[in-house]
Scaffold this motif. Sequence first.
Motif, PDB file in Angstrom:
ATOM      1  N   UNK A 480      66.565  83.805  28.618  1.00 38.56           N
ATOM      2  CA  UNK A 480      66.553  85.224  28.244  1.00 38.56           C
ATOM      3  C   UNK A 480      65.759  85.443  26.982  1.00 38.56           C
ATOM      4  N   UNK A 483      62.152  84.986  27.573  1.00 36.69           N
ATOM      5  CA  UNK A 483      61.576  86.156  28.235  1.00 36.69           C
ATOM      6  C   UNK A 483      61.382  87.300  27.259  1.00 36.69           C
ATOM      7  N   UNK A 484      62.359  87.464  26.386  1.00 37.32           N
ATOM      8  CA  UNK A 484      62.229  88.512  25.375  1.00 37.32           C
ATOM      9  C   UNK A 484      60.986  88.297  24.537  1.00 37.32           C
ATOM     10  N   UNK A 487      57.895  89.078  26.496  1.00 32.65           N
ATOM     11  CA  UNK A 487      57.727  90.526  26.618  1.00 32.65           C
ATOM     12  C   UNK A 487      57.227  91.106  25.303  1.00 32.65           C
ATOM     13  N   UNK A 490      53.585  90.555  24.994  1.00 32.29           N
ATOM     14  CA  UNK A 490      52.805  91.416  25.881  1.00 32.29           C
ATOM     15  C   UNK A 490      52.528  92.762  25.241  1.00 32.29           C
ATOM     16  N   UNK A 491      53.380  93.143  24.294  1.00 31.71           N
ATOM     17  CA  UNK A 491      53.213  94.448  23.702  1.00 31.71           C
ATOM     18  C   UNK A 491      52.100  94.487  22.662  1.00 31.71           C
TER      19      UNK A 491
ATOM     20  N   UNK B 121      63.044  90.771  37.407  1.00 32.66           N
ATOM     21  CA  UNK B 121      62.762  91.062  36.015  1.00 32.66           C
ATOM     22  C   UNK B 121      61.758  92.185  35.895  1.00 32.66           C
ATOM     23  N   UNK B 122      62.026  93.039  34.941  1.00 33.73           N
ATOM     24  CA  UNK B 122      61.051  94.088  34.691  1.00 33.73           C
ATOM     25  C   UNK B 122      59.861  93.459  33.985  1.00 33.73           C
ATOM     26  N   UNK B 123      58.693  93.814  34.416  1.00 40.50           N
ATOM     27  CA  UNK B 123      57.554  93.128  33.801  1.00 40.50           C
ATOM     28  C   UNK B 123      57.098  93.781  32.511  1.00 40.50           C
ATOM     29  N   UNK B 124      57.563  94.973  32.235  1.00 40.38           N
ATOM     30  CA  UNK B 124      57.129  95.593  30.987  1.00 40.38           C
ATOM     31  C   UNK B 124      57.997  95.160  29.828  1.00 40.38           C
ATOM     32  N   UNK B 126      61.769  93.062  29.038  1.00 36.25           N
ATOM     33  CA  UNK B 126      62.181  91.788  29.610  1.00 36.25           C
ATOM     34  C   UNK B 126      63.547  91.889  30.258  1.00 36.25           C
TER      35      UNK B 126
END
Lengths: 529, 418
Positions: A480, A483-484, A487, A490-491, B121-124, B126
């Motif tokens: 988790x 993944x955070x 993400x 990605x921003x 999972x949402x790709x935008x 997490x």
Amino acid sequence: MDTLFRLFSPQSSRDLSRNSSSSRSSEPRQIHHQHSFLHHNSFARQREVEFYREECGTEHHLYMDEDFSSSSSSKHFQNPHQPPSTTTTTTTTTPTPTPIFDPADLSLPQDLNLDFASPSSSSVGASGAGRRWSSQLLIECARAVAARDSHRVQQLMWMLNELSSPYGDTEQKLAACFLQGFFARLTSSGPRTLRTLSAASDRNCSFESTRRTALRFQEVSPWSSFGHVAANGAILEAFLDPSSASQRLHILDLSNTFCTQWPTLLEALATRSADDTPHLSITTVVWSASPSTAVQAVMREIGQRMEKFARLMGVPFRFNVVHHAGDLSDLDLDTLDLREGGSSALAVNCINALHGVSPADHRRETLIAAIRRLQPRIVTVVEEEADLEGGGGGGEEEGEAFFKVFKESLRFFSAYFESLEESFPRTSNERLALEREAGRSLVDLVACPAAESAERRDTAAGWSRRMRSAGFAPAAFSEDVADDVRALLRRYKEGWTMRAAAEESEDASAGIFLEWKEQPVVWASAWKP
Amino acid sequence: MGGEAISSTNPPPAKKKRSLPGTPDPEAEVIALSPKTLLATNRFLCEICGKGFQRDQNLQLHRRGHNLPWKLRQRTSKEPRKRVYVCPEKSCVHHHPSRALGDLTGIKKHFCRKHGEKKWKCDKCSKRYAVQSDCKAHSKTCGTREYRCDCGTVFSRRDSFITHRAFCDALAEESARVAASNMSRLTSIRNDNFNFTSDLIRSNIAHDFSGAISNTTMTEGEMIGHARRELSLWMGGGDHTENLSKRNDLFTEDLYGNPFTSQYPNQLSSIYSDEQTCIALPRSGMKETESPHPLLLSVPSRYSTQHHHQHQQMAMVPDVSATALLQKAALIGVNASCATPLSSFETNNSSLLDMNLSSLATLSGNTMDNSTLTNPLTAVYSTRHLMIQKDDERGGETRDFLGVDAPIICASSWNGWV
């Protein structure tokens, strides 16, 4: 310029004076009186001027003053890369105007084969010339310093001075910062310069400026938010682990990011366990070489806002700030009332704190052992990845050791400056502030002894070794959290990647790396006793 | 215990009223499915060729293609007992038959959500989901939210919004205005969007009416606190857009804003303002007496004192005009009718609105005949909505009751809020 060389050796200055034309005599006056920077009109620039005026001795005016040697090559924003000498370079840029000095007479080393038209250049624009000129020059200069070749040092520093600027592109900025460091080293004024620079920045420090810089930095670059997200994720998971959930949580925060990490944690706490939000206390330790009232005021304000925000979020909250002057390893952690009577679960959060501890006298090990004695549930360590520890010895590094440290600093700070350049917009006061701070770090690294330095970063492997020997075991980040982090990356703009630390051998480092263009720059890890 | 469920059933029974989850019909047959079954995707198997289908209807369509003789075409005709399903996970509250879930799809989703692995999972952002439909639903709204701070800055990223909010000057100012006791009531806030937009409103309101509404800020705070909690339940977990230009937020803004602004008594928002008071009601009886206050305040001045007066002493109504009575009836009517929407809090925004309007219609029908002043509050409320109802239908006649320039101000008020 005369003054600069006069300090080094009388011989070369005689050379210079022989070569100088009549207009040269006006230079000294120019140096000392011309302080105005014509290119920018922003307020930041104005402050820059005052700042430099305040903090520099006369020597520093030489390369700080842009209009110096206006008639020679570097009109910085127009022809930044024109070397004064055409004999040793393979430049393809426009021909240089006749320099006042003829550097050929300085007999620049023939081996300086600076490739200004490097095809590997991916950056376009005004700096159409080769990309890595400053690195090459700086390395050569460092080599010369390590070899104590003063003549060569002077030549190279002269060139660097011509080409560098704190307001140019990445290469120029790097050159300017390192030059400042070199200068301090060669004049043995490292600690003094550092003190002056710190005092100057302190004077300009306020809650507003700190907040603006920190928040903007986090908005445009994941450099600091990477560590925050990873650490918060690990802390939350450790705290909210159902097998050992506690109603009172305490975080010992050893960081230099001004509590920008905590609002998201507070929000996560509030939303995750809606009805029985545990009580959170945060004890932030702020360290500095000398006590600073400005920082105290900033932290006070931060504390107030954090408390209000926690009230808004509905999280029972307590906030403490501890100001520590001197080395962190001297701080007695037991006096901080971290257990609150024994009921609270403790997490220790170290963001860039460990490298502030002196590498000498096993101080780092002492601090880590002290943390271990607190029996925290989790310790998060976020550090910048660079092998700058050097010998760990007492005095200033000489020779090979210095060169090694220098190369590593160059690599690290090149990545840092480059990422800043690409993340922030063209003109940004916040970036200037960060670069100035980096400049201070560089003076520390280049010109100050390792034992007193607060910038001696170490690699992930080094820290992992220390943590392990203190009795910690690595706690891998959960999927988790990973993944955070992904993400998060990605921003931001392109160029940032995440990599897990390789776990080949027992001694390998744990945690994850933030990479800028495939180069690891920040390391985040979690440890449990 | 864990057997395969028989896939053939009769066509689904007539749509029953949805009862509270986890309280099954005591006569129902309890089925305990194995985790494997629950996670299986093709439950319905054709007995002829063995092909699997996700839905019973699809299976039936397929079976038609086999050209079965009439006898075999019929499904087994035994009337199935009502089936309820328990969760196979022992630690789960739904494992016990008394808390079984009535719907097969429901138990499957429950199992996936609570005990399953979050594969989607949402790709935008997490966020992870175990049920694909949850993830899809989230992806639609993810990233479309805009977070707006009190100070006016807009953020597209939640984390930078939160960090900014914590240190924003607007936070400092606002705390200075609103009493500390209000803040302490704002506990367990689940929906940040309402959190922050309400701060926006509260600060605006406080700014505009700081003098006048000194004593109502208490109620305001309480109401917002309670209403927010309720609202968060109502909105079902907060994946709604936060963009202030969207209608949802507009309603909620008016929801908070309306009771306190005599300038914006537009009809639609008054519905929601009434709703707000309704919502607040179950939480504390105190609301009943307090909530009409702001509403009455929102009524233009010529009625306000009268209403105020009347509210205090409901028995004495002699001097009041018919319009005032009707108005009061409307107000109170909504109060009473609001009890019903509570049960359907899980439904979405529009359905709640519909329900309200329909209940209002019935109520207004009732009170049309005679103002039932037995419960004066009821009378007030229902009349209010009578106005709204009539307004919706005919438009124009009853506007005077709500305020001098109600419709015009309505339009501008929405613009003002947006």
